[in-house]
Design a protein around this motif. Sequence first.
Motif, PDB file in Angstrom:
ATOM      1  N   LYS A 196      33.490  51.827  40.601  1.00 47.39           N
ATOM      2  CA  LYS A 196      32.077  51.467  40.370  1.00 47.39           C
ATOM      3  C   LYS A 196      31.543  52.230  39.057  1.00 47.39           C
ATOM      4  O   LYS A 196      31.002  51.554  38.266  1.00 47.39           O
ATOM      5  CB  LYS A 196      31.065  51.775  41.512  1.00 47.39           C
TER       6      LYS A 196
ATOM      7  N   LEU B 126      33.112  50.773  35.904  1.00 45.49           N
ATOM      8  CA  LEU B 126      33.094  49.333  35.757  1.00 45.49           C
ATOM      9  C   LEU B 126      33.410  48.878  34.432  1.00 45.49           C
ATOM     10  O   LEU B 126      33.786  47.927  33.613  1.00 45.49           O
ATOM     11  CB  LEU B 126      31.949  48.741  36.234  1.00 45.49           C
TER      12      LEU B 126
ATOM     13  N   SER C  58      24.906  48.760  37.103  1.00 47.54           N
ATOM     14  CA  SER C  58      25.825  48.585  38.364  1.00 47.54           C
ATOM     15  C   SER C  58      25.480  49.950  39.144  1.00 47.54           C
ATOM     16  O   SER C  58      25.747  49.738  40.278  1.00 47.54           O
ATOM     17  CB  SER C  58      27.387  48.862  37.808  1.00 47.54           C
TER      18      SER C  58
ATOM     19  N   ARG D  10      18.342  45.276  37.802  1.00 49.30           N
ATOM     20  CA  ARG D  10      19.810  45.492  37.848  1.00 49.30           C
ATOM     21  C   ARG D  10      20.406  44.491  37.284  1.00 49.30           C
ATOM     22  O   ARG D  10      21.265  44.525  36.212  1.00 49.30           O
ATOM     23  CB  ARG D  10      20.226  45.790  39.120  1.00 49.30           C
TER      24      ARG D  10
ATOM     25  N   VAL E   4      22.383  43.866  33.588  1.00 49.15           N
ATOM     26  CA  VAL E   4      23.971  43.557  33.306  1.00 49.15           C
ATOM     27  C   VAL E   4      23.982  42.313  32.473  1.00 49.15           C
ATOM     28  O   VAL E   4      24.719  42.449  31.670  1.00 49.15           O
ATOM     29  CB  VAL E   4      24.499  43.101  34.846  1.00 49.15           C
TER      30      VAL E   4
END
Length: 175
Positions: free
Chosen positions: A71, A74, A116, A129, A133
């Motif tokens: 994660k 990423l 993330s 969030r 992204v």
Amino acid sequence: MGMPTTAAYAIAAAVIAPGVIKMGVPALVAHMFIFYFAVISAITPPVALASFAAAGLAQSDPWRTSWIALKMGLATFIVPFMFFFSPVLLMQGTWPEIIQAGITASIGVWFLGAGSEGWARGLLSLPLRVGMVIAALLCIHPGTVTDIIGLALGGLIYAWQVLHYRRQRHAPAHH
């Protein structure tokens, strides 16, 4: 691949690079793409040798550590694809293009990390969030228009967070 980076790259380059180059991808882009994926095998399950070693040192669950590393890493999955869309990141262009692409891609990677992980000067709500992204992908995609939109969106979300948490800190306590 569970191998040292050099060996993983050498094998992948010998097997995969010729086909990718025949598809029309420039040789430098193809090899950097392959190199990146050879490197990140150290943090991606199921191999995740570096993550498993870190879990041993931290005395934590190896699988949980691997998924957290995945994660947190990423952005490393997106960087190789950035080379396809913008060879400028591999110094293939004019200096102004290289500087712009480097700065906006770096900020985009930061936005992606914030989205993330859900943290930018405080916890990000789910809509923020998602916005981060989207801002990240806009910054990472080559082009001045997408860079401006991505920087504006990510900057607004970050400014909102700063103001929101500043207000929370200075709000009087309710009894």
